[in-house]
Design a protein around this motif. Structure first.
Motif, PDB file in Angstrom:
ATOM      1  N   SER A  55     -49.913  -4.265  33.135  1.00  0.00           N
ATOM      2  CA  SER A  55     -50.621  -5.047  32.285  1.00  0.00           C
ATOM      3  C   SER A  55     -51.950  -4.723  32.611  1.00  0.00           C
ATOM      4  O   SER A  55     -52.845  -4.525  31.660  1.00  0.00           O
ATOM      5  CB  SER A  55     -50.134  -6.518  32.005  1.00  0.00           C
ATOM      6  N   ALA A  59     -55.241  -3.299  30.663  1.00  0.00           N
ATOM      7  CA  ALA A  59     -56.560  -4.173  30.457  1.00  0.00           C
ATOM      8  C   ALA A  59     -57.642  -3.307  30.932  1.00  0.00           C
ATOM      9  O   ALA A  59     -58.618  -3.330  30.262  1.00  0.00           O
ATOM     10  CB  ALA A  59     -56.184  -5.188  30.963  1.00  0.00           C
ATOM     11  N   VAL A  86     -61.811 -10.039  21.374  1.00  0.00           N
ATOM     12  CA  VAL A  86     -61.241 -10.084  22.838  1.00  0.00           C
ATOM     13  C   VAL A  86     -61.358 -11.691  23.224  1.00  0.00           C
ATOM     14  O   VAL A  86     -60.327 -11.993  23.877  1.00  0.00           O
ATOM     15  CB  VAL A  86     -62.271  -9.162  23.716  1.00  0.00           C
ATOM     16  N   GLY A  89     -58.246 -13.522  22.133  1.00  0.00           N
ATOM     17  CA  GLY A  89     -56.794 -13.294  22.691  1.00  0.00           C
ATOM     18  C   GLY A  89     -57.032 -14.019  24.118  1.00  0.00           C
ATOM     19  O   GLY A  89     -55.839 -14.244  24.456  1.00  0.00           O
ATOM     20  N   TYR A  90     -58.188 -14.417  24.618  1.00  0.00           N
ATOM     21  CA  TYR A  90     -58.069 -15.128  25.853  1.00  0.00           C
ATOM     22  C   TYR A  90     -58.120 -16.868  25.569  1.00  0.00           C
ATOM     23  O   TYR A  90     -57.498 -17.598  26.199  1.00  0.00           O
ATOM     24  CB  TYR A  90     -59.510 -14.824  26.541  1.00  0.00           C
ATOM     25  N   ILE A  97     -49.291 -16.977  23.773  1.00  0.00           N
ATOM     26  CA  ILE A  97     -49.418 -15.544  23.442  1.00  0.00           C
ATOM     27  C   ILE A  97     -47.842 -14.957  23.787  1.00  0.00           C
ATOM     28  O   ILE A  97     -47.178 -13.969  22.899  1.00  0.00           O
ATOM     29  CB  ILE A  97     -50.054 -14.812  24.459  1.00  0.00           C
ATOM     30  N   ILE A 118     -52.976  -8.669  26.808  1.00  0.00           N
ATOM     31  CA  ILE A 118     -53.961  -9.162  25.899  1.00  0.00           C
ATOM     32  C   ILE A 118     -54.581 -10.391  26.820  1.00  0.00           C
ATOM     33  O   ILE A 118     -55.897 -10.545  26.566  1.00  0.00           O
ATOM     34  CB  ILE A 118     -53.087 -10.068  25.008  1.00  0.00           C
ATOM     35  N   TYR A 119     -54.063 -11.168  27.590  1.00  0.00           N
ATOM     36  CA  TYR A 119     -54.543 -12.288  28.310  1.00  0.00           C
ATOM     37  C   TYR A 119     -55.653 -11.799  29.458  1.00  0.00           C
ATOM     38  O   TYR A 119     -56.232 -12.506  29.728  1.00  0.00           O
ATOM     39  CB  TYR A 119     -53.490 -13.253  28.818  1.00  0.00           C
TER      40      TYR A 119
END
Length: 243
Positions: A55, A59, A86, A89-90, A97, A118-119
């Motif tokens: 992940s 990213a 962006v 997503g956070y 999520i 995503i995080y």
């Protein structure tokens, strides 16, 4: 001088707190579950590292190029749009999520990777963007005057001077990711979160700490490694002053 005293005081307090914690853990034999189930621990640790590594890699592969692209003159008008996406997503809590991805992709390893990906994007994107934008314009003008082409300015001037900020963003994202990966257990992603939630459910501190402590140590180890990498990669002139 005063800043250094405060820094070292905080470090001593943290180290003493960690020492006290380890004494408490060993005196209560809370790692017995880990020792007795060491093979299972290695499996969960491997799963945890795979989730974090994959992940985080995705990213980095998306966030760094995206930040570079929106700092180019032709694409600067898209910076606001990309930053909004962006940030969105956070802004969503990691649990939300995970639930959203589970609804779309089902449960399992791949779903956990996508959710963690995503995080993890924002810290890397934001730091890369800020690092490139903070490069002294005089350096860029000098490079242009020497006949550097745009790609040479990017790789020889902008990225070396933004390296500290970029690596700091990567370090932040990876360390946060290591902790957030514990939640992957809730959607069948595996990892050391398995023992944490089992320990909570059965009120067993030994199981809980056997999962939580390795995650903590993994985060500290990775953070130290990335700090060392930062010192090797970042030119001295691009590092912030320690005075």
């Amino acid at each position: 001088m005063g800043k250094n005293v405060i820094t070292w005081t905080v470090r001593v307090i943290v180290y003493l707190g960690l020492l006290a914690f380890f004494i408490w853990v060993f005196s209560n034999e809370y790692l017995n579950h880990l020792v007795e189930n060491f093979e299972e621990f290695l499996v969960l640790l491997r799963q945890h590292i795979q989730l974090v590594a994959l992940s985080s890699f995705l990213a980095i592969a998306v966030a760094v190029p995206s930040a570079i692209i929106v700092t180019r003159p032709k694409f600067q008008r898209f910076e606001g749009v990309v930053s909004t996406v962006v940030n969105f997503g956070y802004t969503i809590p990691n649990m939300a999520i995970l639930a959203l991805m589970m609804g779309i992709m089902g449960i399992g390893f791949q779903t956990a990777v996508v959710a963690l990906f995503i995080y993890s994007i924002l810290p890397i994107f934001r730091n890369t963007l800020a690092g490139i934008q903070s490069v002294n314009s005089n350096l860029i003008d000098s490079a242009k005057g020497m006949g550097f082409k745009p790609y040479q300015i990017l790789f020889k001037v902008e990225l070396p001077n933004a390296a500290y900020s970029i690596i700091a963003g990567i370090r932040t994202a990876v360390v946060i990711n290591i902790g957030a990966t514990a939640l992957a257990y809730l959607i069948g992603g595996g990892g050391l979160g398995n023992w944490i939630f089992v320990g909570i459910n059965v009120f067993d501190n030994s199981i809980l700490i056997s999962g939580a402590l390795p995650i903590t140590l993994l985060a500290i180890t990775v953070d130290l490694f990335l700090r060392l990498l930062e010192r090797k990669v970042v030119p001295r002139g691009a590092r912030p002053s320690t005075r």
